[in-house]
Design a protein around this motif. Structure first.
Motif, PDB file in Angstrom:
ATOM      1  N   UNK A 198       0.819  -1.207  -0.087  1.00 21.64           N
ATOM      2  CA  UNK A 198       0.043   0.070   0.151  1.00 21.64           C
ATOM      3  C   UNK A 198       0.770   1.374  -0.036  1.00 21.64           C
ATOM      4  N   UNK A 199       2.130   1.309  -0.545  1.00 12.89           N
ATOM      5  CA  UNK A 199       2.910   2.410  -0.569  1.00 12.89           C
ATOM      6  C   UNK A 199       2.851   3.262  -1.915  1.00 12.89           C
ATOM      7  N   UNK A 200       3.085   4.400  -2.109  1.00  9.01           N
ATOM      8  CA  UNK A 200       2.730   4.998  -3.252  1.00  9.01           C
ATOM      9  C   UNK A 200       4.367   4.905  -3.863  1.00  9.01           C
ATOM     10  N   UNK A 201       4.456   4.605  -4.867  1.00  8.32           N
ATOM     11  CA  UNK A 201       5.883   4.611  -5.602  1.00  8.32           C
ATOM     12  C   UNK A 201       5.739   5.723  -6.629  1.00  8.32           C
ATOM     13  N   UNK A 202       6.815   6.318  -6.724  1.00 11.03           N
ATOM     14  CA  UNK A 202       6.598   7.542  -7.848  1.00 11.03           C
ATOM     15  C   UNK A 202       8.205   7.658  -8.537  1.00 11.03           C
ATOM     16  N   UNK A 203       8.120   7.535  -9.748  1.00 11.82           N
ATOM     17  CA  UNK A 203       9.379   7.424 -10.676  1.00 11.82           C
ATOM     18  C   UNK A 203       9.994   9.044 -10.995  1.00 11.82           C
ATOM     19  N   UNK A 204      11.265   8.823 -10.943  1.00 12.13           N
ATOM     20  CA  UNK A 204      12.012   9.958 -11.189  1.00 12.13           C
ATOM     21  C   UNK A 204      12.607  10.114 -12.473  1.00 12.13           C
ATOM     22  N   UNK A 205      12.800  10.865 -13.197  1.00 11.02           N
ATOM     23  CA  UNK A 205      13.250  10.982 -14.603  1.00 11.02           C
ATOM     24  C   UNK A 205      14.819  10.460 -14.530  1.00 11.02           C
ATOM     25  N   UNK A 206      15.244  10.182 -15.532  1.00  8.69           N
ATOM     26  CA  UNK A 206      16.775   9.484 -15.582  1.00  8.69           C
ATOM     27  C   UNK A 206      17.462  10.557 -16.771  1.00  8.69           C
ATOM     28  N   UNK A 207      18.572  10.781 -16.581  1.00  7.02           N
ATOM     29  CA  UNK A 207      19.692  11.341 -17.621  1.00  7.02           C
ATOM     30  C   UNK A 207      20.775  10.070 -17.541  1.00  7.02           C
ATOM     31  N   UNK A 208      21.652  10.438 -18.530  1.00 12.07           N
ATOM     32  CA  UNK A 208      22.897   9.543 -18.740  1.00 12.07           C
ATOM     33  C   UNK A 208      23.625   9.418 -17.579  1.00 12.07           C
ATOM     34  N   UNK A 209      23.551  10.450 -16.617  1.00  9.09           N
ATOM     35  CA  UNK A 209      24.284  10.365 -15.630  1.00  9.09           C
ATOM     36  C   UNK A 209      23.844   9.776 -14.270  1.00  9.09           C
ATOM     37  N   UNK A 210      22.440   9.417 -14.618  1.00  4.49           N
ATOM     38  CA  UNK A 210      21.586   9.130 -13.201  1.00  4.49           C
ATOM     39  C   UNK A 210      20.373   9.724 -13.220  1.00  4.49           C
ATOM     40  N   UNK A 211      20.081  10.066 -12.127  1.00  3.94           N
ATOM     41  CA  UNK A 211      18.728  11.094 -11.548  1.00  3.94           C
ATOM     42  C   UNK A 211      18.801  12.227 -12.410  1.00  3.94           C
ATOM     43  N   UNK A 212      17.596  12.665 -12.731  1.00  2.00           N
ATOM     44  CA  UNK A 212      17.394  14.182 -13.124  1.00  2.00           C
ATOM     45  C   UNK A 212      17.448  14.870 -11.763  1.00  2.00           C
ATOM     46  N   UNK A 213      18.405  15.300 -11.191  1.00  5.07           N
ATOM     47  CA  UNK A 213      18.599  15.855  -9.971  1.00  5.07           C
ATOM     48  C   UNK A 213      17.490  17.040  -9.628  1.00  5.07           C
ATOM     49  N   UNK A 214      17.343  18.053 -10.367  1.00  4.22           N
ATOM     50  CA  UNK A 214      16.527  19.219 -10.221  1.00  4.22           C
ATOM     51  C   UNK A 214      15.199  18.669  -9.815  1.00  4.22           C
ATOM     52  N   UNK A 215      14.752  17.471 -10.544  1.00  6.47           N
ATOM     53  CA  UNK A 215      13.437  17.003 -10.225  1.00  6.47           C
ATOM     54  C   UNK A 215      13.261  16.022  -9.136  1.00  6.47           C
ATOM     55  N   UNK A 216      14.359  15.510  -9.016  1.00  5.96           N
ATOM     56  CA  UNK A 216      14.249  14.519  -7.812  1.00  5.96           C
ATOM     57  C   UNK A 216      14.513  15.295  -6.507  1.00  5.96           C
ATOM     58  N   UNK A 217      15.263  16.560  -6.486  1.00  8.51           N
ATOM     59  CA  UNK A 217      15.032  17.133  -5.165  1.00  8.51           C
ATOM     60  C   UNK A 217      13.708  17.697  -4.854  1.00  8.51           C
ATOM     61  N   UNK A 218      13.161  18.367  -5.816  1.00  9.97           N
ATOM     62  CA  UNK A 218      11.745  18.947  -5.921  1.00  9.97           C
ATOM     63  C   UNK A 218      10.731  17.834  -5.307  1.00  9.97           C
ATOM     64  N   UNK A 219      11.047  16.558  -5.912  1.00  7.75           N
ATOM     65  CA  UNK A 219      10.037  15.422  -5.336  1.00  7.75           C
ATOM     66  C   UNK A 219      10.345  15.263  -3.945  1.00  7.75           C
ATOM     67  N   UNK A 220      11.734  15.293  -3.571  1.00 10.33           N
ATOM     68  CA  UNK A 220      11.926  14.963  -2.143  1.00 10.33           C
ATOM     69  C   UNK A 220      11.411  16.171  -1.294  1.00 10.33           C
ATOM     70  N   UNK A 221      11.305  17.276  -1.699  1.00 11.69           N
ATOM     71  CA  UNK A 221      10.817  18.524  -0.963  1.00 11.69           C
ATOM     72  C   UNK A 221       9.097  18.253  -0.900  1.00 11.69           C
ATOM     73  N   UNK A 222       8.594  17.760  -1.748  1.00 14.29           N
ATOM     74  CA  UNK A 222       7.298  17.689  -1.846  1.00 14.29           C
ATOM     75  C   UNK A 222       6.615  16.401  -0.980  1.00 14.29           C
ATOM     76  N   UNK A 223       7.321  15.523  -1.197  1.00 14.03           N
ATOM     77  CA  UNK A 223       6.688  13.875  -0.303  1.00 14.03           C
ATOM     78  C   UNK A 223       7.684  13.636   0.810  1.00 14.03           C
ATOM     79  N   UNK A 224       8.709  14.263   0.831  1.00 10.40           N
ATOM     80  CA  UNK A 224       9.357  13.915   2.140  1.00 10.40           C
ATOM     81  C   UNK A 224       9.624  12.315   2.483  1.00 10.40           C
TER      82      UNK A 224
END
Length: 452
Positions: A198-224
């Motif tokens: 019952x956990x909400x799983x949310x995907x983070x976009x990828x680049x060739x280096x790994x995560x799209x960091x700006x989007x990742x940090x925004x999601x972290x701030x929103x969902x903690x």
């Protein structure tokens, strides 16, 4: 045989008699030694290979014990049967990530024979045990340390495969309705675990280096989130390897926002492709925010369900409790077999050379077809041209007995396929699969153009 069968023993490891048994096994698998054929006389083979007749005698006896050959008194030694069932018209699986089958059967047979001769050890393994055996933890501890992965014995937690390790982490540290962040294209098993709990799983976009960091940090701030699941060494399915800059930034964010990173390092890499895990960098920087998951399944074989975790001290108790709630204990018999394989140094044996060769063949095929592709370890991630849809190629190949994965299976809808190169039992069969993929691709492309 027209000429004496003289295998190359240098491609196998272990004592010479064991190498010869592995060569017999491989010869049977690859049809160099067909059913019913007579093996060379022991003295002739010994002379041809430059080994003692006693070594050949011992190898023939062990091969007979395993059922590969039959010694006929006064007539010699004959091939009895293939060590694995014939595939016949069965499907060739290039959809499942697995090691090529080389000497796993003989190696496992040796381990089981060794164990069978130690009744005291068997008695120790057959009882209920709330905690793993000290010697098992020490063997894994030393093996990981030799690979540059530092940990204390107490931080090592055994599981029945990597999947149970993922489930245990989510079960121990998240509650229903919590958020788990993971890569946008990811291993389906993590989403299955999240859904089950019952956990909400949310995907983070990828680049060739790994995560799209700006989007990742925004999601972290929103969902903690408390947990983030990542496959940094060989991202599944894209075969991306996270850059050093990404790894450092992820640890900084984990410390800043107080989340833990589940680092799934199950997917096999060739030695030259492998990167020291994020776990080690976190330890060096004194940022204990990484849970490291790995397994022997992609190193030795899928049937060896031996997983393990390295866990920050603060999380050991809840994660052990979560595992205990799923199974009374992790089988000490299974861990013992894994430890025997580690001590023998036979986890990957000579398979790295086969993987390199198959990778090169796959890359050459992708280049001929003009595909964008990335390969690492046992997997390749290939994007098809717009005129050929991935599901058409997957379906057409399945009808011909060759299984591959559609990118849709990993939540990627951009016309990708994933190929895994371990499913073929010999190089002739592997080449046949590649020829089938290439010809089917070309036929479908021609049809697409003719329709236009």
């Amino acid at each position: 045989m027209g000429t004496i069968w003289t295998p190359d023993l240098t491609v196998f490891s272990g004592p010479k008699y064991q190498r010869l048994v592995s060569a017999i096994e491989q010869g049977i698998l690859q049809k160099d030694l067909p059913h019913g054929c007579k093996l060379p006389p022991q003295r002739r083979l010994a002379d041809a290979l430059g080994i003692t007749i006693g070594t050949v005698t011992r190898a023939y006896a062990l091969a007979e014990q395993r059922g590969y050959v039959e010694a006929r008194i006064g007539d010699g030694t004959y091939v009895n049967a293939s060590p694995v069932p014939e595939l016949g018209h069965a499907q060739l699986n290039m959809a499942t990530c697995q090691q090529p089958l080389t000497d796993q059967i003989s190696t496992l047979s040796d381990c089981l024979s060794q164990l069978a001769k130690d009744p005291a050890k068997l008695s120790q393994l057959l009882g209920y045990r709330a905690n793993p055996l000290d010697q098992h933890q020490q063997i894994f501890h030393q093996w990981l340390y030799q690979r540059g992965i530092e940990q204390s014995v107490e931080q090592l937690v055994f599981t029945h495969g990597g999947q149970q390790a993922i489930f245990a982490c989510l079960n121990a540290l998240l509650s229903k309705g919590d958020v788990l962040l993971h890569e946008q294209y990811s291993y389906p098993g993590v989403r299955i675990c999240a859904k089950q709990l019952g956990i909400n799983s949310i995907g983070v976009p990828l680049t060739t280096e790994g995560l799209e960091l700006a989007r990742f940090e925004a999601l972290v701030q929103i969902h903690q989130p408390r947990l983030v699941y990542l496959t940094l060494n060989n991202q599944n399915p894209t075969c991306i390897q996270y850059s050093d800059e990404q790894r450092l930034k992820l640890l900084e964010l984990a410390q800043q926002y107080q989340f833990y990173i589940i680092e799934d390092d199950v997917n096999y890499c060739l030695p030259e492709e492998w990167h020291t895990p994020l776990w080690q960098l976190a330890k060096d920087l004194d940022i204990p925010r990484v849970i490291y998951i790995s397994s022997l399944s992609k190193l030795f074989s899928g049937g060896l369900r031996q997983g393990f975790m390295l866990v920050p001290e603060a999380l050991i108790a809840p994660i052990r409790l979560a595992i205990h709630s799923q199974c009374w204990m992790v089988s000490p018999l299974n861990v013992e077999i894994a430890c025997l394989l580690i001590k023998k140094g036979q986890i990957t044996a000579n398979r790295d050379a086969i993987v390199r060769q198959r990778q090169n063949l796959c890359i050459a095929m992708g280049q001929r077809l003009g595909l964008t592709q990335r390969w690492r370890g046992l997997n390749g991630w290939l994007q098809l041209p717009e005129d050929l849809k991935a599901h058409h190629l997957v379906t057409a190949l399945a009808a011909k007995g060759v299984l591959i994965r559609n990118g849709d299976d990993f939540n990627c809808h951009d016309n990708f396929i994933r190929l895994s190169l371990g499913g073929a039992e010999n190089e002739a069969q592997f080449q046949h699969a590649l020829d089938c993929i290439e010809s089917t691709f070309q036929t479908l492309m021609q049809n697409a153009y003719s329709v236009v």
